[in-house]
Write a protein that holds these residues in place. Structure first.
Motif, PDB file in Angstrom:
ATOM      1  N   LYS A  13      37.827  38.723  34.946  1.00  0.00           N
ATOM      2  CA  LYS A  13      39.261  38.649  35.647  1.00  0.00           C
ATOM      3  C   LYS A  13      40.040  39.858  35.237  1.00  0.00           C
ATOM      4  O   LYS A  13      40.700  40.645  36.056  1.00  0.00           O
ATOM      5  N   ILE A  14      40.002  39.923  33.957  1.00  0.00           N
ATOM      6  CA  ILE A  14      40.818  41.230  33.100  1.00  0.00           C
ATOM      7  C   ILE A  14      40.254  42.363  33.839  1.00  0.00           C
ATOM      8  O   ILE A  14      40.994  43.442  34.220  1.00  0.00           O
ATOM      9  N   GLN A  18      42.232  45.042  36.208  1.00  0.00           N
ATOM     10  CA  GLN A  18      42.485  46.569  35.575  1.00  0.00           C
ATOM     11  C   GLN A  18      41.932  47.674  36.503  1.00  0.00           C
ATOM     12  O   GLN A  18      42.661  48.657  36.835  1.00  0.00           O
ATOM     13  N   SER A  19      40.811  47.306  37.079  1.00  0.00           N
ATOM     14  CA  SER A  19      40.111  48.248  38.058  1.00  0.00           C
ATOM     15  C   SER A  19      41.168  48.253  39.246  1.00  0.00           C
ATOM     16  O   SER A  19      41.297  49.383  40.015  1.00  0.00           O
ATOM     17  N   THR A  20      41.750  47.048  39.907  1.00  0.00           N
ATOM     18  CA  THR A  20      42.619  46.951  40.830  1.00  0.00           C
ATOM     19  C   THR A  20      43.777  47.747  40.754  1.00  0.00           C
ATOM     20  O   THR A  20      44.325  48.589  41.674  1.00  0.00           O
ATOM     21  N   ALA A  24      44.692  51.069  42.862  1.00  0.00           N
ATOM     22  CA  ALA A  24      45.937  51.145  43.368  1.00  0.00           C
ATOM     23  C   ALA A  24      46.923  52.149  42.949  1.00  0.00           C
ATOM     24  O   ALA A  24      47.685  52.876  44.043  1.00  0.00           O
ATOM     25  N   ALA A  25      47.130  52.812  41.748  1.00  0.00           N
ATOM     26  CA  ALA A  25      47.845  53.677  41.362  1.00  0.00           C
ATOM     27  C   ALA A  25      47.258  55.182  41.891  1.00  0.00           C
ATOM     28  O   ALA A  25      47.874  55.997  42.309  1.00  0.00           O
ATOM     29  N   GLN A  84      45.012  43.735  49.179  1.00  0.00           N
ATOM     30  CA  GLN A  84      43.580  43.799  49.748  1.00  0.00           C
ATOM     31  C   GLN A  84      42.551  43.368  48.514  1.00  0.00           C
ATOM     32  O   GLN A  84      41.575  42.576  48.978  1.00  0.00           O
ATOM     33  N   ASN A  85      42.583  43.713  47.464  1.00  0.00           N
ATOM     34  CA  ASN A  85      41.746  43.298  46.497  1.00  0.00           C
ATOM     35  C   ASN A  85      41.914  42.013  46.089  1.00  0.00           C
ATOM     36  O   ASN A  85      40.971  41.439  45.821  1.00  0.00           O
ATOM     37  N   ALA A  86      43.062  41.705  45.946  1.00  0.00           N
ATOM     38  CA  ALA A  86      43.331  40.263  45.647  1.00  0.00           C
ATOM     39  C   ALA A  86      42.639  39.115  46.549  1.00  0.00           C
ATOM     40  O   ALA A  86      42.236  38.283  46.218  1.00  0.00           O
TER      41      ALA A  86
END
Length: 98
Positions: A13-14, A18-20, A24-25, A84-86
């Motif tokens: 999950k972590i 972090q990749s999400t 996003a950034a 979107q990733n969530a």
């Protein structure tokens, strides 16, 4: 001798979060750069050509107009990417049909 380390169930999950955030950034930065460039051209041209804008918009106002477009583009894109990733993570987690 190999150390015995047990992975935490939260590590995946972590890593996903972090990749999400990184994605996003990155996409937010790209959008901010594009929207800043697109907002700069009509703002600067308008302040040179339109008499009202020439009289009332100083350099600070011009910079605020351009930066507002950049900041809005960054946050809107980053928010959409995170959502979107969530959504993809939750659908993949709870979808039992596959």
């Amino acid at each position: 001798m190999k150390p015995t380390v047990i992975a935490s169930p939260n590590e995946k999950k972590i890593a996903d979060s972090q990749s999400t955030v990184r994605e996003a950034a990155y996409s937010g930065f790209k959008t901010a750069a594009i929207s800043g460039a697109i907002a700069a051209v009509p703002t600067l041209v308008g302040c040179r050509v339109i008499p009202w804008a020439k009289a009332n918009l100083n350099y600070t106002a011009q910079a605020l107009i351009i930066s507002a477009a950049s900041v809005a583009g960054f946050f809107i894109t980053a928010d959409k990417t995170i959502l979107q990733n969530a959504r993809g993570n939750s659908i993949g987690k709870y979808d039992k049909s596959t």
